[in-house]
Design a protein around this motif. Structure first.
Motif, PDB file in Angstrom:
ATOM      1  N   GLY A  39       0.785  -1.229   0.000  1.00 29.68           N
ATOM      2  CA  GLY A  39       0.000   0.000   0.000  1.00 29.68           C
ATOM      3  C   GLY A  39       0.817   1.280   0.000  1.00 29.68           C
ATOM      4  N   ILE A  40       2.132   1.180  -0.109  1.00 30.53           N
ATOM      5  CA  ILE A  40       2.995   2.366  -0.010  1.00 30.53           C
ATOM      6  C   ILE A  40       2.820   3.278  -1.224  1.00 30.53           C
ATOM      7  N   THR A  41       2.750   4.584  -0.964  1.00 28.59           N
ATOM      8  CA  THR A  41       2.662   5.578  -2.036  1.00 28.59           C
ATOM      9  C   THR A  41       3.718   6.651  -1.787  1.00 28.59           C
ATOM     10  N   ALA A  42       3.813   7.594  -2.701  1.00 31.39           N
ATOM     11  CA  ALA A  42       4.751   8.705  -2.529  1.00 31.39           C
ATOM     12  C   ALA A  42       4.340   9.586  -1.348  1.00 31.39           C
ATOM     13  N   GLN A  43       3.047   9.597  -0.994  1.00 29.35           N
ATOM     14  CA  GLN A  43       2.547  10.435   0.089  1.00 29.35           C
ATOM     15  C   GLN A  43       2.497   9.720   1.441  1.00 29.35           C
ATOM     16  N   THR A  44       2.828   8.443   1.492  1.00 28.28           N
ATOM     17  CA  THR A  44       2.770   7.695   2.748  1.00 28.28           C
ATOM     18  C   THR A  44       3.782   8.252   3.742  1.00 28.28           C
ATOM     19  N   ILE A  67       7.148   2.452  -4.901  1.00 25.84           N
ATOM     20  CA  ILE A  67       5.695   2.646  -4.840  1.00 25.84           C
ATOM     21  C   ILE A  67       4.976   1.329  -5.122  1.00 25.84           C
ATOM     22  N   GLY A  68       4.041   0.983  -4.210  1.00 23.44           N
ATOM     23  CA  GLY A  68       3.247  -0.228  -4.355  1.00 23.44           C
ATOM     24  C   GLY A  68       3.958  -1.509  -3.968  1.00 23.44           C
ATOM     25  N   GLU A  69       5.201  -1.404  -3.487  1.00 31.25           N
ATOM     26  CA  GLU A  69       5.961  -2.615  -3.176  1.00 31.25           C
ATOM     27  C   GLU A  69       6.617  -2.641  -1.796  1.00 31.25           C
ATOM     28  N   SER A  70       7.455  -1.633  -1.495  1.00 34.00           N
ATOM     29  CA  SER A  70       8.262  -1.719  -0.284  1.00 34.00           C
ATOM     30  C   SER A  70       8.889  -0.378   0.067  1.00 34.00           C
ATOM     31  N   PHE A  71       9.512  -0.338   1.265  1.00 29.63           N
ATOM     32  CA  PHE A  71      10.365   0.788   1.631  1.00 29.63           C
ATOM     33  C   PHE A  71      11.567   0.232   2.381  1.00 29.63           C
ATOM     34  N   ALA A  88       3.058   3.176   9.111  1.00 28.07           N
ATOM     35  CA  ALA A  88       2.905   3.920   7.862  1.00 28.07           C
ATOM     36  C   ALA A  88       1.439   4.276   7.657  1.00 28.07           C
ATOM     37  N   PHE A  89       1.193   5.522   7.242  1.00 28.65           N
ATOM     38  CA  PHE A  89      -0.191   5.948   6.995  1.00 28.65           C
ATOM     39  C   PHE A  89      -0.210   7.026   5.929  1.00 28.65           C
ATOM     40  N   GLN A  90      -1.366   7.207   5.345  1.00 32.53           N
ATOM     41  CA  GLN A  90      -1.522   8.205   4.293  1.00 32.53           C
ATOM     42  C   GLN A  90      -1.785   9.582   4.887  1.00 32.53           C
ATOM     43  N   ALA A  91      -1.127  10.599   4.374  1.00 32.66           N
ATOM     44  CA  ALA A  91      -1.371  11.980   4.795  1.00 32.66           C
ATOM     45  C   ALA A  91      -2.728  12.420   4.254  1.00 32.66           C
ATOM     46  N   VAL A  92      -3.400  13.231   5.036  1.00 33.83           N
ATOM     47  CA  VAL A  92      -4.724  13.719   4.612  1.00 33.83           C
ATOM     48  C   VAL A  92      -4.578  15.037   3.908  1.00 33.83           C
TER      49      VAL A  92
END
Length: 92
Positions: A39-44, A67-71, A88-92
């Motif tokens: 679920g990782i994105t550039a904004q996570t 993106i979409g794989e790992s960090f 890890a969470f998405q910024a609002v």
């Protein structure tokens, strides 16, 4: 809400896909670890905290993400083998 169980001997936890939320623990090897996170994105936003010092602890940072794989978590010490908690969470 979907989830992915992680059975890697170095990575323990459940990655929550819905809403991009995830948390778990990882043990650093040679000062770094790659965490699978679909679920990782550039904004996570990824928060890190040491859970147990091992080796020579250093300063922790998110060194990279796919993106979409790992960090990847990296320590300033190559001999850091600490257990690191991450959230890890998405910024609002």
């Amino acid at each position: 809400m979907g989830s992915v169980s992680v059975s890697n001997p170095v990575v323990r936890g459940v990655i929550r896909i819905a809403g991009g939320r995830s948390m778990g623990r990882v043990t650093l090897v040679n000062g770094q670890a790659t965490v699978p996170a679909e679920g990782i994105t550039a904004q996570t936003l990824i928060l890190l905290t040491c859970q147990a010092d091992n080796g020579t602890p250093g300063f922790l940072r998110v060194a990279s993400r796919v993106i979409g794989e790992s960090f990847t978590i990296r320590s300033s010490s190559n001999s850091d083998t600490s257990v690191v908690g991450w959230f890890a969470f998405q910024a609002v």
